[in-house]
Design an enzyme around this catalytic site. Structure first.
Site, mmCIF file in Angstrom:
data_model
loop_
_atom_site.group_PDB
_atom_site.id
_atom_site.type_symbol
_atom_site.label_atom_id
_atom_site.label_comp_id
_atom_site.label_asym_id
_atom_site.label_seq_id
_atom_site.Cartn_x
_atom_site.Cartn_y
_atom_site.Cartn_z
ATOM 1 C CD1 TRP A 105 13.944 -6.805 0.672
ATOM 2 C CD2 TRP A 105 12.650 -6.843 -1.151
ATOM 3 N NE1 TRP A 105 13.288 -8.006 0.643
ATOM 4 C CE2 TRP A 105 12.479 -8.058 -0.466
ATOM 5 C CE3 TRP A 105 11.921 -6.646 -2.332
ATOM 6 C CZ2 TRP A 105 11.620 -9.071 -0.904
ATOM 7 C CZ3 TRP A 105 11.063 -7.655 -2.767
ATOM 8 C CH2 TRP A 105 10.928 -8.854 -2.053
ATOM 9 C CG ASP A 187 8.443 -2.139 -2.889
ATOM 10 O OD1 ASP A 187 7.451 -2.503 -2.221
ATOM 11 O OD2 ASP A 187 9.453 -2.851 -3.010
ATOM 12 C CE LYS A 223 7.155 -7.322 4.805
ATOM 13 N NZ LYS A 223 7.313 -7.920 3.475
#
Lengths: 379, 322
Positions: A105, A187, A223
């Site tokens: 990312w 993560d 999310k």
């Protein structure tokens, strides 16, 4: 066709989805006059932290039973990463080289570069030819890292590739982390998006816990609960002993204090209700499965359409990749054709957001891929 | 964005689009962004805080990478402002450094400069070419009047200082735990303001990407709806009035007890906090003998005083100070 969303779920109609359980939670909160707007503690809403911890580590996790895990509410996943990186900078006694997957990312590098005491490094991850995780190359690099370095791992549904290590791969990764005494940061932005089952998706984290390893988990509810702008997340730390874990928590709180004092309450209360209220929990789990299923359907539509259109190449990776994104394997030039000629917006790395694909546009997308491959080749 | 600008309503800065603003994680978040911004872009890495100041100011600016120094502010003897000391210290601050000012309801002392004093402070600050960061956590809460409490902000802007402003809505909107605040910079031109705004975002992005929306929606709705805004003005005045009346009640309570001390500072100080002037020993007695909890420096939170306990408090304070 917008397929460059970034990590935001969209329905088949291309709209954002506020989960029904979230709406219900908000209703409950709005009509509850016993709730006030007082400050949360530095570590946030305890009921959220506890539920988040059990979600990640498992309901009957021995780590939790042994009080070796601590959790702190954060400003979504980014906020958790920031506190984690600040911790490494300010309190970690080991090597400040932070190894991040290539690719990863984009904000990971930005965040690490922003802190002068940390050094951004990369480990190979994605093999573009085989479109798999090159775990041997990854482990070789980590094996060459300085003892006590830091490594950032995506627990599941790797962003941007969608390619995750197999269980066998995780065993190798864990082994090299133990050998080099690496501090692990997971993560965890997409728990449940890989397989639809969050217990399954948390396997890597729980495996590391079972091995007795120490690690951080930077968890996002953006999310997985559709809470995006409410900024709800958690930073977990599993320590070798209870004492170490709690010391770490108090250091994390010190970091929080001088950034924002205490985290926002509203989103945390929503998330806590959805995790702790029995009916809302069941609903949330169904919502998560639905989001996962919709993305899998999109993958199937696209895969089928690519085959039907006889688009050159092997497109099985569209099916085998996990999570919101797909690394299509398209080149930069091919992507440019898609963008400029066919108005399909994706990242030039070839990453598409599967949420941009629907049953009705899959054919168009497939045919556009075909044209892009043929046109760009000619150039 | 518009609703932050209402706080400096009618000023030239706003009408000419000179203000770059961002929503923040309440006042703390705004101050931290200010600190990070100063470290990244300003020539000087030193910031001057009043003595005393809010306890968290020092860690915030230190962790932003700045050197924290101080200037004289509170005078123990008078329990008021050491105005000459303040001006003297400010006039010796190295050119270009940053000075932090509390807009109103100074925390922890409750001692604020008068408008005339602000006028002079503005001139001295200007003469040293200092960068000004104003911490405004109590607008409306101090006097009950939003405009009055913003005097310093408006004066400094009028005088041409291109201020950095850290605002909190925690107290004046009572949204504490929702974390709603704003960080603003007054630019020299519209295009500078636009550039400043994008630089502020670059500072924020690696910290937490974006702030919590709910808080903004709440506060924004109140500020932008005329009926709710009018209600809010009444609510803020109500809170401020209660605090002011408790100050008066405490002072008269002490006088009734027969206290011979001068308690004028109780009503002269403003805002949530009050530096009573009691010694650590007196404070300890208050706590042990009367179960009154306050900080060792003699600071009380006037919000903790009510009509039900003010007589008891006056009696307790008189007993330990007579």
């Amino acid at each position: 066709i917008n397929a460059e969303y970034g990590g935001a779920y969209r329905t088949e109609a291309g709209k954002p989805w506020v989960l029904p359980c979230v709406r219900q939670a908000e209703s409950i909160l709005a009509s509850d006059e016993t709730i006030n707007k007082e400050y949360l503690s530095m570590s946030g809403l305890q009921s959220l932290c506890d539920a988040a911890m059990r979600l990640v580590l498992g309901e009957s996790s021995p780590v939790i039973q042994e009080d070796r895990a601590v959790a702190l509410q954060t400003l979504s996943g980014t906020g958790a990463l920031y506190i984690c990186f600040q911790f490494v900078d300010q309190f970690y006694g080991g090597c400040k080289d932070i190894y991040v997957s290539d690719p990863s990312w984009g904000n990971h590098k930005l965040m690490i570069d922003r802190i002068p005491g940390l050094n951004f490094k990369q480990y190979p991850y994605y093999n573009s030819e085989t479109m798999t995780v090159d775990v041997d190359a990854m482990c070789r690099t980590l094996d060459g890292a300085a003892e006590g370095s830091v490594v950032l791992l995506h627990a599941c549904a790797h962003n941007p590739t969608g390619i995750d290590p197999s269980r066998n791969d995780w065993e190798k990764i864990a082994a090299v982390c133990q050998k080099k005494n690496l501090l692990v940061i997971f993560d965890l932005a997409y728990l449940g998006y890989a397989s639809g089952d969050y217990n399954e998706d948390a396997w890597s984290i729980r495996y590391f816990a079972d091995l007795g390893m120490e690690f951080f988990v930077c968890q996002s509810f953006a999310k997985i609960m559709g809470l995006y702008s409410e900024r709800v997340g958690a930073l977990h730390f599993v320590g070798a002993t209870s004492e170490i874990a709690h010391k770490c928590l108090s250091q994390m709180k010190i970091i929080v204090r001088s950034i924002y004092s205490n985290p926002p309450s509203h989103g945390a209360r929503i998330a806590s209700l959805c995790l702790n209220n029995r009916d809302l929990r069941i609903e949330w789990e169904d919502c998560l499965k639905e989001m996962h299923a919709r993305i899998r359907r999109a993958r199937t539509y696209l895969h089928t359409a690519l085959k039907m259109a006889n688009v050159p190449g092997n497109w099985d990776h569209i099916l085998s990749q996990n999570g919101m994104f797909s690394y299509t394997g398209l080149t930069k030039a091919q992507c440019e054709v898609l963008i400029e000629k066919h108005h399909i917006y994706l990242l030039k790395s070839g990453r598409i957001s599967m949420c941009g694909v629907t049953e009705s546009n899959a054919k168009y997308v497939a045919e556009s891929f075909k044209d892009a491959i043929e046109t760009a080749k000619e150039n | 964005k518009q609703w932050y600008q209402r706080r400096v309503r009618d000023s030239v800065a706003v009408t000419e689009n000179l203000v770059a603003s961002t929503q923040t994680i309440s006042g703390t978040g705004a101050l931290r962004i200010g600190g990070e911004f100063i470290k990244k872009f300003h020539s000087s890495e030193t910031i001057y805080l009043p003595t005393p100041s809010w306890g968290n100011h020092t860690p915030i600016f230190r962790d932003s990478g700045l050197e924290v120094k101080s200037y004289t502010y509170y005078k123990k003897d008078t329990k008021g402002l050491d105005f000459q000391g303040m001006l003297s210290d400010i006039s010796q601050i190295e050119e270009g450094a940053t000075i932090l000012l509390h807009a109103c309801a100074h925390n922890p002392t409750g001692v604020d400069p008068s408008p005339e004093q602000w006028n002079e402070i503005s001139q001295v600050v200007k003469s040293r070419n200092l960068l000004v960061l104003i911490d405004m956590a109590y607008q409306g809460f101090a006097s009950g009047n939003l405009e009055k409490d913003a005097y310093a902000v408006r004066k400094f802007t009028e005088d041409g200082h291109r201020i950095l402003l850290a605002q909190s809505f925690a107290k004046n909107m009572g949204v504490y735990g929702e974390r709603c605040g704003a960080f603003s910079i007054v630019g020299e031109s519209e295009s500078e303001a636009a550039a400043l705004e994008s630089q502020i975002k670059i500072v924020v992005r690696p910290m937490y990407s974006s702030p919590a929306l709910h808080a903004a929606r709440l506060v924004g709705t109140v500020l932008n709806d005329p009926a709710l805004y009018a209600q809010w003005l009444v609510d803020v005045k109500g809170m401020a009035d209660r605090i002011i009346s408790m100050r008066e009640a405490l002072k008269s309570g002490l006088e009734k007890e027969g206290s011979e001390h001068n308690w004028d500072h109780l009503v002269n100080q403003i805002g949530m906090f009050c530096f009573t002037g009691m010694t650590p020993e007196q404070v300890a007695r208050l706590t042990e003998e009367f179960s009154v909890y306050l900080t060792k420096d003699g600071r009380i939170s006037v919000a903790g005083v009510s009509s039900r306990n003010v007589e008891y408090l006056a009696h307790a304070m008189h007993t330990v100070t007579k």
